[in-house]
Scaffold this motif. Structure first.
Motif, PDB file in Angstrom:
ATOM      1  N   MET A 151      -6.023   9.692 -15.646  1.00 30.78           N
ATOM      2  CA  MET A 151      -5.514  10.029 -15.070  1.00 30.78           C
ATOM      3  C   MET A 151      -5.455  11.433 -13.858  1.00 30.78           C
ATOM      4  O   MET A 151      -4.989  11.786 -13.055  1.00 30.78           O
ATOM      5  N   GLN A 152      -6.427  11.694 -14.942  1.00 30.09           N
ATOM      6  CA  GLN A 152      -6.677  13.508 -14.234  1.00 30.09           C
ATOM      7  C   GLN A 152      -7.628  12.897 -12.510  1.00 30.09           C
ATOM      8  O   GLN A 152      -7.508  13.411 -11.746  1.00 30.09           O
ATOM      9  N   ARG A 153      -8.826  11.720 -12.906  1.00 32.61           N
ATOM     10  CA  ARG A 153      -9.288  11.149 -12.070  1.00 32.61           C
ATOM     11  C   ARG A 153      -8.777  10.603 -11.493  1.00 32.61           C
ATOM     12  O   ARG A 153      -8.599  10.807 -10.306  1.00 32.61           O
ATOM     13  N   TYR A 154      -7.935   9.858 -11.220  1.00 33.89           N
ATOM     14  CA  TYR A 154      -6.830   9.287 -10.001  1.00 33.89           C
ATOM     15  C   TYR A 154      -6.278  10.188  -9.398  1.00 33.89           C
ATOM     16  O   TYR A 154      -6.370   9.941  -8.122  1.00 33.89           O
ATOM     17  N   ILE A 155      -5.506  11.235 -10.049  1.00 33.46           N
ATOM     18  CA  ILE A 155      -4.791  11.354  -8.943  1.00 33.46           C
ATOM     19  C   ILE A 155      -5.701  12.673  -8.384  1.00 33.46           C
ATOM     20  O   ILE A 155      -5.334  12.876  -7.252  1.00 33.46           O
ATOM     21  N   GLY A 156      -6.619  13.373  -9.080  1.00 29.49           N
ATOM     22  CA  GLY A 156      -7.468  14.294  -8.306  1.00 29.49           C
ATOM     23  C   GLY A 156      -8.202  13.467  -6.939  1.00 29.49           C
ATOM     24  O   GLY A 156      -8.166  14.080  -6.127  1.00 29.49           O
ATOM     25  N   GLU A 157      -8.347  11.824  -7.034  1.00 23.27           N
ATOM     26  CA  GLU A 157      -9.008  11.255  -6.390  1.00 23.27           C
ATOM     27  C   GLU A 157      -7.708  11.506  -5.178  1.00 23.27           C
ATOM     28  O   GLU A 157      -8.133  11.065  -3.405  1.00 23.27           O
ATOM     29  N   LEU A 158      -6.470  11.192  -5.280  1.00 22.87           N
ATOM     30  CA  LEU A 158      -5.720  11.048  -3.931  1.00 22.87           C
ATOM     31  C   LEU A 158      -5.135  12.289  -3.741  1.00 22.87           C
ATOM     32  O   LEU A 158      -5.361  12.355  -2.128  1.00 22.87           O
ATOM     33  N   LEU A 159      -5.981  13.650  -4.286  1.00 20.06           N
ATOM     34  CA  LEU A 159      -5.557  14.836  -3.839  1.00 20.06           C
ATOM     35  C   LEU A 159      -6.952  14.826  -2.679  1.00 20.06           C
ATOM     36  O   LEU A 159      -6.793  15.433  -2.160  1.00 20.06           O
ATOM     37  N   ALA A 160      -7.636  14.406  -3.291  1.00 21.49           N
ATOM     38  CA  ALA A 160      -9.172  14.671  -2.198  1.00 21.49           C
ATOM     39  C   ALA A 160      -9.146  14.468  -1.168  1.00 21.49           C
ATOM     40  O   ALA A 160      -9.629  14.251  -0.229  1.00 21.49           O
ATOM     41  N   GLY A 161      -7.794  13.429  -0.755  1.00 22.59           N
ATOM     42  CA  GLY A 161      -7.633  12.809   0.532  1.00 22.59           C
ATOM     43  C   GLY A 161      -9.086  12.317   1.103  1.00 22.59           C
ATOM     44  O   GLY A 161      -9.733  11.716   0.393  1.00 22.59           O
TER      45      GLY A 161
ATOM     46  N   GLY B 292     -10.762   7.748   1.006  1.00 26.94           N
ATOM     47  CA  GLY B 292     -10.925   7.609   2.048  1.00 26.94           C
ATOM     48  C   GLY B 292      -9.387   8.201   3.004  1.00 26.94           C
ATOM     49  O   GLY B 292      -9.121   7.728   4.334  1.00 26.94           O
ATOM     50  N   LYS B 293      -8.393   8.137   2.262  1.00 27.50           N
ATOM     51  CA  LYS B 293      -7.590   8.553   2.921  1.00 27.50           C
ATOM     52  C   LYS B 293      -5.707   9.819   2.552  1.00 27.50           C
ATOM     53  O   LYS B 293      -6.776  10.024   1.057  1.00 27.50           O
ATOM     54  N   ASP B 294      -5.112  10.457   3.276  1.00 29.79           N
ATOM     55  CA  ASP B 294      -4.570  11.383   2.675  1.00 29.79           C
ATOM     56  C   ASP B 294      -3.287  10.512   2.479  1.00 29.79           C
ATOM     57  O   ASP B 294      -2.457  10.125   2.380  1.00 29.79           O
ATOM     58  N   PHE B 295      -2.907  11.288   0.795  1.00 30.48           N
ATOM     59  CA  PHE B 295      -1.668  11.101   0.447  1.00 30.48           C
ATOM     60  C   PHE B 295      -0.449  11.959   0.685  1.00 30.48           C
ATOM     61  O   PHE B 295      -1.094  13.569   0.321  1.00 30.48           O
ATOM     62  N   ASN B 296       0.417  12.133   0.474  1.00 31.80           N
ATOM     63  CA  ASN B 296       1.484  13.154   0.855  1.00 31.80           C
ATOM     64  C   ASN B 296       2.157  13.054  -0.875  1.00 31.80           C
ATOM     65  O   ASN B 296       2.064  12.280  -1.149  1.00 31.80           O
TER      66      ASN B 296
ATOM     67  N   GLU C 173       0.911  -1.126  -0.212  1.00 33.34           N
ATOM     68  CA  GLU C 173       0.568  -0.170   0.146  1.00 33.34           C
ATOM     69  C   GLU C 173       0.875   1.262  -0.261  1.00 33.34           C
ATOM     70  O   GLU C 173       1.584   1.155   0.512  1.00 33.34           O
ATOM     71  N   ALA C 174       0.693   2.948  -0.778  1.00 28.80           N
ATOM     72  CA  ALA C 174       1.145   3.635  -0.669  1.00 28.80           C
ATOM     73  C   ALA C 174       0.569   4.364  -0.186  1.00 28.80           C
ATOM     74  O   ALA C 174      -0.653   4.675   0.013  1.00 28.80           O
ATOM     75  N   THR C 175       1.351   5.866   0.411  1.00 28.61           N
ATOM     76  CA  THR C 175       0.650   6.624   1.191  1.00 28.61           C
ATOM     77  C   THR C 175       1.226   8.489   0.889  1.00 28.61           C
ATOM     78  O   THR C 175       1.140   9.123   0.698  1.00 28.61           O
ATOM     79  N   GLU C 176       2.685   7.677  -0.492  1.00 27.06           N
ATOM     80  CA  GLU C 176       3.112   8.566  -1.091  1.00 27.06           C
ATOM     81  C   GLU C 176       2.985   8.405  -2.289  1.00 27.06           C
ATOM     82  O   GLU C 176       3.107   7.694  -2.899  1.00 27.06           O
ATOM     83  N   PHE C 177       2.839  10.191  -3.042  1.00 25.28           N
ATOM     84  CA  PHE C 177       3.449   9.498  -5.059  1.00 25.28           C
ATOM     85  C   PHE C 177       3.685  10.298  -5.580  1.00 25.28           C
ATOM     86  O   PHE C 177       4.014  11.641  -4.974  1.00 25.28           O
TER      87      PHE C 177
END
Ligand code: AFP
Length: 343
Positions: free
Chosen positions: A223-233, A239-243, A205-209
């Motif tokens: 890619m827009q959708r995927y990174i958008g979801e990471l940024l939404a945290g 449902g989690k924060d990414f750094n 599992e990752a918490t950093e991208f």
């Protein structure tokens, strides 16, 4: 803890049947050349190695049409020279050179092919941020005496070895022969690489991208959708924060992932679509994919496994998604699903 040098490790790998004498010698020679590149890099301004190669009026350009830094040229020369005489190579190919370099006639030849990016992340040299060398070893096809570019065009699954060296606060070599991924740290006083981590495992599992966000507006929709979801945290669908981290030296970004997990993306975008991606399959994507897979991670183009691709050109570029397995799978699934929806 008993310290194990790279040489001792290679002897153990020979005894285990993971490498033969020629491949083990090849790795020793590459490691020795990288020590010389580390010394040149560490000298910085005092060694006269910073800045561009060529003159102000006529900058030196590589095959990619990129202006070369002095250290690009120096590291390339060091690797070529070190590998010419050893008798373990049939030819080498470098990201900096258009065609493969034959072994001069005065030296014996072996049956391996060496590919390298002599100085990855070279835009970072002058600002004293980590750079590195990436390499990959293939077998020379049977019966080929003077290998041409076509003889190097083998899928990543055929690699016999791959590695990278990071010239950072410490000089670190990460290596695989297809039996796990191992890390060696350079003991500068003794002058040898010492095993510092055996059989590295990347968390699933990752918490950093890591991604260059300045390209966001050019990315494809998944890619827009995927990174958008990471940024939404935490508040978003994941449902989690990414750094986020981006060194812009692939060796340094990958080394962070090999050390504490995470994911690295250089996706396709509208600016680079015609060239197929940013990173080179033979010098960057395949060796890093081998290292990451051997550490339990995944490496795809966003659509397919990188190491299964049949390369069509020595300097071919591909999109790269790599790192913690479950996270790479999510990003890849989004792309495959979007392609499916388009029919
Ligand atoms: P350079 O060696 O030309 O600096 O390129 C480095 C690199 O190939 C790779 O190491 C980085 O991840 C990537 O390019 C950075 O690209 P951007 O400058 O587009 O972020």
């Amino acid at each position: 803890m008993k310290s194990i040098s790279l040489i001792q490790f290679l002897i153990e790998e020979r005894r285990a049947g993971h490498v033969n004498a020629e491949l083990s010698l090849l790795i020793e020679v590459v490691a020795r050349a990288c020590k010389r590149s580390a010394v040149a890099t560490n000298k910085g301004a005092l060694g006269g190695v910073l800045g561009m190669a060529g003159s102000a009026d006529a900058l030196s350009m590589n095959i990619q049409g990129e202006a070369q830094k002095k250290l690009d040229v120096i590291s390339n020369e060091i690797l070529l020279e070190a590998n010419a005489w050893g008798g373990h190579l049939a030819a080498c190919a470098s990201e900096e050179m258009e065609d493969p370099q034959p072994i001069p006639d005065m030296y014996p030849k072996g049956n391996h092919l060496l590919l390298f990016d002599p100085l990855d992340g070279s835009s970072n040299i002058d600002v004293n941020i980590s750079v590195g060398t990436i390499f990959s070893v293939l077998r020379c096809p049977d019966g080929v005496v003077e290998p041409k570019a076509v003889d190097f065009l083998q899928p990543g699954t055929t690699q016999l070895a791959a590695g990278y060296v990071v010239y950072g606060p410490a000089t670190v070599l990460v290596l695989t022969f297809g039996h796990g991924t191992h890390e060696f740290t350079l003991d500068r006083e003794v002058g040898s690489f010492v095993l510092s981590r055996r059989d590295i495992k990347i968390p699933e599992e990752a918490t950093e991208f890591a991604i260059n966000m300045s390209n966001q507006r050019h990315w494809e929709a998944p890619m827009q959708r995927y990174i958008g979801e990471l940024l939404a945290g935490k508040e978003g669908p994941r449902g989690k924060d990414f750094n986020m981290r981006w060194v812009a030296s692939m060796v340094a970004d990958v080394h962070r992932i090999v050390t504490r997990g995470g994911v690295f993306y250089y996706p396709l975008d509208a600016k680079i679509k015609a060239q197929g991606g940013k990173l080179r399959i033979m010098y960057e994507a395949n060796p890093m994919a081998f290292i990451i897979e051997q550490a339990g991670g995944a490496a795809t183009t966003g659509r397919e496994r990188i190491m299964s691709l049949q390369p069509t050109a020595l300097h071919q570029r591909v999109p790269v998604f790599l790192g913690s397995k479950k996270e790479v799978e999510v990003a890849t699934r989004y792309h495959v699903a979007a392609d499916g929806a388009q029919g």
